[in-house]
Design a protein around this motif. Structure first.
Motif, PDB file in Angstrom:
ATOM      1  N   ALA B 170       0.837  -1.200   0.000  1.00 24.29           N
ATOM      2  CA  ALA B 170       0.000   0.000   0.000  1.00 24.29           C
ATOM      3  C   ALA B 170       0.875   1.255   0.000  1.00 24.29           C
ATOM      4  CB  ALA B 170      -0.922  -0.014   1.214  1.00 24.29           C
ATOM      5  N   LEU B 171       1.908   1.251   0.842  1.00 23.92           N
ATOM      6  CA  LEU B 171       2.819   2.398   0.915  1.00 23.92           C
ATOM      7  C   LEU B 171       3.508   2.621  -0.428  1.00 23.92           C
ATOM      8  CD1 LEU B 171       4.441   1.712   4.399  1.00 23.92           C
ATOM      9  CD2 LEU B 171       3.048   3.687   3.800  1.00 23.92           C
ATOM     10  N   TYR B 172       3.904   1.519  -1.050  1.00 27.16           N
ATOM     11  CA  TYR B 172       4.590   1.586  -2.339  1.00 27.16           C
ATOM     12  C   TYR B 172       3.679   2.224  -3.388  1.00 27.16           C
ATOM     13  CZ  TYR B 172       8.439  -0.015  -5.286  1.00 27.16           C
ATOM     14  OH  TYR B 172       9.547  -0.060  -6.084  1.00 27.16           O
ATOM     15  N   GLY B 173       2.448   1.745  -3.425  1.00 23.39           N
ATOM     16  CA  GLY B 173       1.482   2.274  -4.394  1.00 23.39           C
ATOM     17  C   GLY B 173       1.218   3.753  -4.172  1.00 23.39           C
ATOM     18  N   VAL B 174       0.987   4.130  -2.915  1.00 24.89           N
ATOM     19  CA  VAL B 174       0.690   5.528  -2.602  1.00 24.89           C
ATOM     20  C   VAL B 174       1.896   6.415  -2.918  1.00 24.89           C
ATOM     21  CG1 VAL B 174       0.205   7.130  -0.710  1.00 24.89           C
ATOM     22  CG2 VAL B 174      -1.062   4.996  -0.872  1.00 24.89           C
ATOM     23  N   SER B 175       3.098   5.917  -2.618  1.00 24.36           N
ATOM     24  CA  SER B 175       4.299   6.729  -2.835  1.00 24.36           C
ATOM     25  C   SER B 175       4.540   7.048  -4.313  1.00 24.36           C
ATOM     26  CB  SER B 175       5.531   6.025  -2.263  1.00 24.36           C
ATOM     27  OG  SER B 175       5.390   5.868  -0.880  1.00 24.36           O
ATOM     28  N   PHE B 176       4.087   6.159  -5.192  1.00 24.79           N
ATOM     29  CA  PHE B 176       4.205   6.435  -6.625  1.00 24.79           C
ATOM     30  C   PHE B 176       3.490   7.745  -6.968  1.00 24.79           C
ATOM     31  CE2 PHE B 176       4.894   1.782  -7.863  1.00 24.79           C
ATOM     32  CZ  PHE B 176       6.196   2.016  -8.248  1.00 24.79           C
ATOM     33  N   PHE B 177       2.373   8.000  -6.297  1.00 28.19           N
ATOM     34  CA  PHE B 177       1.637   9.240  -6.547  1.00 28.19           C
ATOM     35  C   PHE B 177       2.240  10.398  -5.761  1.00 28.19           C
ATOM     36  CE2 PHE B 177      -1.478   5.889  -7.364  1.00 28.19           C
ATOM     37  CZ  PHE B 177      -2.015   6.294  -8.577  1.00 28.19           C
ATOM     38  N   THR B 178       2.372  10.202  -4.440  1.00 28.87           N
ATOM     39  CA  THR B 178       2.747  11.340  -3.581  1.00 28.87           C
ATOM     40  C   THR B 178       4.147  11.871  -3.883  1.00 28.87           C
ATOM     41  OG1 THR B 178       3.418   9.755  -1.882  1.00 28.87           O
ATOM     42  CG2 THR B 178       1.231  10.733  -1.664  1.00 28.87           C
ATOM     43  N   SER B 179       5.075  10.962  -4.274  1.00 33.93           N
ATOM     44  CA  SER B 179       6.436  11.425  -4.538  1.00 33.93           C
ATOM     45  C   SER B 179       6.447  12.422  -5.690  1.00 33.93           C
ATOM     46  CB  SER B 179       7.354  10.244  -4.839  1.00 33.93           C
ATOM     47  OG  SER B 179       6.902   9.552  -5.987  1.00 33.93           O
ATOM     48  N   ILE B 180       5.550  12.226  -6.663  1.00 32.60           N
ATOM     49  CA  ILE B 180       5.465  13.156  -7.790  1.00 32.60           C
ATOM     50  C   ILE B 180       4.682  14.402  -7.413  1.00 32.60           C
ATOM     51  CG2 ILE B 180       4.552  13.422 -10.142  1.00 32.60           C
ATOM     52  CD1 ILE B 180       5.802  10.945 -10.810  1.00 32.60           C
ATOM     53  N   TRP B 181       3.601  14.219  -6.663  1.00 27.21           N
ATOM     54  CA  TRP B 181       2.802  15.383  -6.263  1.00 27.21           C
ATOM     55  C   TRP B 181       3.629  16.363  -5.443  1.00 27.21           C
ATOM     56  CZ3 TRP B 181      -2.011  12.173  -4.276  1.00 27.21           C
ATOM     57  CH2 TRP B 181      -2.674  11.650  -5.403  1.00 27.21           C
ATOM     58  N   LEU B 182       4.485  15.835  -4.572  1.00 24.13           N
ATOM     59  CA  LEU B 182       5.264  16.720  -3.696  1.00 24.13           C
ATOM     60  C   LEU B 182       6.137  17.686  -4.498  1.00 24.13           C
ATOM     61  CD1 LEU B 182       6.024  17.401  -0.731  1.00 24.13           C
ATOM     62  CD2 LEU B 182       7.974  15.881  -1.003  1.00 24.13           C
ATOM     63  N   VAL B 183       6.623  17.236  -5.656  1.00 23.50           N
ATOM     64  CA  VAL B 183       7.462  18.093  -6.490  1.00 23.50           C
ATOM     65  C   VAL B 183       6.665  19.315  -6.954  1.00 23.50           C
ATOM     66  CG1 VAL B 183       8.820  18.215  -8.614  1.00 23.50           C
ATOM     67  CG2 VAL B 183       8.873  16.143  -7.217  1.00 23.50           C
ATOM     68  N   HIS B 184       5.380  19.103  -7.207  1.00 21.26           N
ATOM     69  CA  HIS B 184       4.543  20.201  -7.709  1.00 21.26           C
ATOM     70  C   HIS B 184       3.922  21.012  -6.582  1.00 21.26           C
ATOM     71  CE1 HIS B 184       4.880  18.713 -11.814  1.00 21.26           C
ATOM     72  NE2 HIS B 184       4.762  17.510 -11.300  1.00 21.26           N
ATOM     73  N   VAL B 185       3.563  20.354  -5.499  1.00 18.05           N
ATOM     74  CA  VAL B 185       2.920  21.034  -4.371  1.00 18.05           C
ATOM     75  C   VAL B 185       3.731  20.780  -3.105  1.00 18.05           C
ATOM     76  CG1 VAL B 185       0.753  21.364  -3.119  1.00 18.05           C
ATOM     77  CG2 VAL B 185       0.705  20.527  -5.467  1.00 18.05           C
ATOM     78  N   LYS B 186       4.619  21.738  -2.779  1.00 16.71           N
ATOM     79  CA  LYS B 186       5.538  21.531  -1.661  1.00 16.71           C
ATOM     80  C   LYS B 186       4.808  21.448  -0.315  1.00 16.71           C
ATOM     81  CE  LYS B 186       9.268  22.356  -4.362  1.00 16.71           C
ATOM     82  NZ  LYS B 186       8.542  22.170  -5.629  1.00 16.71           N
ATOM     83  N   GLU B 187       3.638  22.089  -0.237  1.00 15.57           N
ATOM     84  CA  GLU B 187       2.908  22.105   1.031  1.00 15.57           C
ATOM     85  C   GLU B 187       2.413  20.739   1.452  1.00 15.57           C
ATOM     86  OE1 GLU B 187       2.460  24.349  -1.259  1.00 15.57           O
ATOM     87  OE2 GLU B 187       2.095  26.327  -0.423  1.00 15.57           O
ATOM     88  N   LEU B 188       2.437  19.801   0.530  1.00 13.27           N
ATOM     89  CA  LEU B 188       1.961  18.461   0.826  1.00 13.27           C
ATOM     90  C   LEU B 188       2.648  17.885   2.058  1.00 13.27           C
ATOM     91  CD1 LEU B 188      -0.202  17.070  -0.761  1.00 13.27           C
ATOM     92  CD2 LEU B 188       1.520  15.738  -1.929  1.00 13.27           C
ATOM     93  N   GLN B 189       3.886  18.340   2.271  1.00 10.61           N
ATOM     94  CA  GLN B 189       4.642  17.861   3.416  1.00 10.61           C
ATOM     95  C   GLN B 189       3.945  18.212   4.734  1.00 10.61           C
ATOM     96  OE1 GLN B 189       8.624  18.871   2.644  1.00 10.61           O
ATOM     97  NE2 GLN B 189       9.422  17.188   3.867  1.00 10.61           N
ATOM     98  N   HIS B 190       3.466  19.454   4.817  1.00  8.92           N
ATOM     99  CA  HIS B 190       2.781  19.886   6.037  1.00  8.92           C
ATOM    100  C   HIS B 190       1.427  19.218   6.164  1.00  8.92           C
ATOM    101  CE1 HIS B 190       5.941  22.783   6.400  1.00  8.92           C
ATOM    102  NE2 HIS B 190       5.648  23.281   5.210  1.00  8.92           N
ATOM    103  N   ILE B 191       0.751  19.077   5.030  1.00 12.69           N
ATOM    104  CA  ILE B 191      -0.562  18.437   5.050  1.00 12.69           C
ATOM    105  C   ILE B 191      -0.416  16.992   5.536  1.00 12.69           C
ATOM    106  CG2 ILE B 191      -2.508  17.699   3.611  1.00 12.69           C
ATOM    107  CD1 ILE B 191      -1.836  20.136   1.793  1.00 12.69           C
ATOM    108  N   MET B 192       0.618  16.326   5.012  1.00 18.99           N
ATOM    109  CA  MET B 192       0.860  14.932   5.386  1.00 18.99           C
ATOM    110  C   MET B 192       1.132  14.805   6.877  1.00 18.99           C
ATOM    111  SD  MET B 192       1.133  11.807   4.244  1.00 18.99           S
ATOM    112  CE  MET B 192       1.692  11.582   2.575  1.00 18.99           C
ATOM    113  N   GLU B 193       1.930  15.736   7.405  1.00 16.31           N
ATOM    114  CA  GLU B 193       2.255  15.715   8.822  1.00 16.31           C
ATOM    115  C   GLU B 193       0.992  15.774   9.672  1.00 16.31           C
ATOM    116  OE1 GLU B 193       5.017  18.672  11.030  1.00 16.31           O
ATOM    117  OE2 GLU B 193       6.067  18.030   9.214  1.00 16.31           O
TER     118      GLU B 193
END
Lengths: 244, 276
Positions: B170-193
């Protein structure tokens, strides 16, 4: 693509979309000012560029800053993808856009050889076989286990260069990394270049116009207005030098 | 006949593209090794420093909640210790997997703009680090359980490993998306936290589900994390396989997620170098 061609670039175009100054780029800015339109500017880095590099040829690219030299190398290396046109590469291509990519200052020199070597495409087994030669060539045998943050920048570059030349490739893409280190080591580098010229295809980008003159078979001159010329090295370098 | 040969060649090529070649695998090993060394280096105590933080977290939660939680669930204080520890390590695994998986591409930006290597290696090595940490933690929890005289069964342990495998996918699958999204939306880091912090409290990590008022219990029921945590606990403490249907469903969903994620990743990763 014909058999004697190593790289063939046809009608290559590359644009970058960059946000206009002052337009919101982060979510936060968009929240604060939701009505500000996100304006993007198209920046054309390369336009309708076509050329080919023959096998075994030393092909140089010159031109002023912003003409698209680095963009071209990154496109050919597969780091960027073209917006128009295409790039065919025949053979294994290894880009050296910078020496020592991925070097970790806290690891020992030996550990860094393995790290940087695999990043450049070597297998662990290949590095096992050549690790001694790498340190011999770099003249750093006695510093194998020292962490490279203790290395001088010259020593780091020597190590990086020694790893880079171990990578088996048909086509080398070089970005201003020629001749590094002190005088003695420079001689070794040039000896290496003299040796591979004619054997490998080399695509070379440099501001050092003397080495362009000395080694190149042909030169591509990229200009600021996105036009270009291809021609004989001395003629190209002379006319390019006349522009500044 | 010829068609078959062509098909085979084509198929092999496709397969080769999906599976790592020698260099990709060596690169993966190098990334894992480097991250591991950087994490545990610095002092002889390096390894213990890393364990110290979760240990104190455990100690504090144990001292505050053991009496209350113990009486609500009917667990002895030994059982509650393992209950709390196993909840913490499962949550930590998920937390680290989400954060490191999401940051993996961004973290290697310097490399990605210089060399064209197989980008997936970066995601895989980050998640492997989370898996290694989890494995170390699991060994510690098992050791503690044995010291506290809790009987761990083979079946229970196998079930824990199945759940861990499901979570990893599950983590692997989700990371395929989030790793790319983070490049475009840096705030994702705070949202994730923020999301992960809420998840910590919504997953009944340190208190039993029975302590939540009945009308809010659906939060736990519909929260996959809470159900993983619960299943791992029951497997470790009582050696029971519970909620198997849910775990199998989660496994199926995770496999689909990995496939979709990989397609999305392969499509969007090529453009990523321009956006750092």
């Amino acid at each position: 693509m014909e058999d004697n061609e190593a790289i063939k670039v046809t009608n290559l175009t590359k644009r970058f979309r960059i946000p206009e100054h002052g337009s919101p780029t982060t979510l936060q800015e968009r929240f604060v000012n939701p009505f500000a339109k996100k304006k993007m500017i198209d920046f054309v880095a390369l336009k309708d560029l076509s050329f080919d590099v023959k096998k075994g040829e030393f092909f140089s690219v010159i031109g002023p800053n912003g003409a698209g030299k680095s963009t071209l190398l990154k496109l050919i290396s597969g780091i960027y993808i073209p917006d128009g046109g295409k790039i065919d590469v025949n053979g294994k291509l290894v880009p050296f856009l910078e020496l020592g990519v991925g070097f970790n200052p806290d690891l020992s020199a030996k550990e860094n050889v393995y790290l940087n070597g695999t990043i450049l495409g070597l297998t662990e087994k290949e590095i096992d076989e050549s690790v001694d030669d790498i340190f011999d060539f770099a003249e750093l045998k006695e510093f194998e286990d020292l962490s490279i943050k203790k290395f001088s920048s010259g020593m780091q570059v020597r190590l990086a260069f020694s790893i880079a030349i171990r990578v088996k490739s048909d086509i080398l893409v070089l970005d201003e990394v020629l001749a590094v280190g002190d005088g003695e080591f420079q001689k070794k580098c040039f000896a290496y270049f003299d040796d591979i010229v004619g054997k490998k295809t080399i695509l070379f980008v440099s501001h050092g116009l003397d080495s362009v003159r000395k080694y190149s078979d042909r030169v591509l001159w990229l200009k600021e207005d996105k036009t270009y010329e291809i021609g004989e090295p001395n003629d190209m370098v002379d006319r390019y030098s006349a522009t500044f | 006949m010829e068609d078959d040969i062509l098909k085979e060649i084509y198929f092999k090529r496709i397969l080769k593209k999906q599976v790592m070649n020698n260099n990709d695998f060596d690169l993966y090993k190098q990334f894992v090794k480097t991250t591991f060394k950087m994490r545990y280096k610095g002092s002889i105590l390096g390894f213990f420093w890393v364990l110290l933080k979760p240990f104190f977290m455990f100690l504090i939660l144990f001292m505050i909640f053991s009496r209350v939680s113990g009486s609500a669930t009917g667990l002895t204080s030994q059982q509650y210790a393992v209950y709390l520890l196993s909840g913490l390590i499962v949550y930590t695994f998920f937390n680290e997997g989400m954060v490191w998986g999401m940051g993996s591409i961004m973290e290697r930006a310097g490399l990605i703009v210089k060399i064209n290597f197989r980008r997936e290696v970066v995601v895989a090595s980050s998640l492997t680090m989370a898996l290694i940490n989890f494995s170390i933690n699991l060994v510690i929890v098992i050791a503690v359980a044995l010291i506290l005289n809790i009987h761990i069964t083979f079946l229970g342990l196998a079930y824990v490993l199945l759940i861990c495998f499901t979570m990893f996918l599950a983590l692997y699958g989700v990371s395929f998306f989030t790793s790319i999204w983070l490049v475009h939306v840096k705030e994702l880091q705070h949202i994730m936290e923020l999301v992960l912090q809420l998840l910590f409290y919504a997953s009944a990590v340190f208190f039993p589900v029975e302590m939540i008022p009945e009308k809010y219990r659906f939060i736990v029921y519909y929260n996959p994390m809470a159900r993983f945590v619960k299943a791992v606990r029951e497997a470790l403490i009582f050696g029971e396989v519970t909620d198997l249907k849910f775990v199998i469903l989660a496994l199926a969903v995770s496999i689909v997620l990995v496939i979709l994620g990989k397609i999305y990743f392969n499509k969007h990763i090529k453009k990523v170098a321009e956006h750092f």
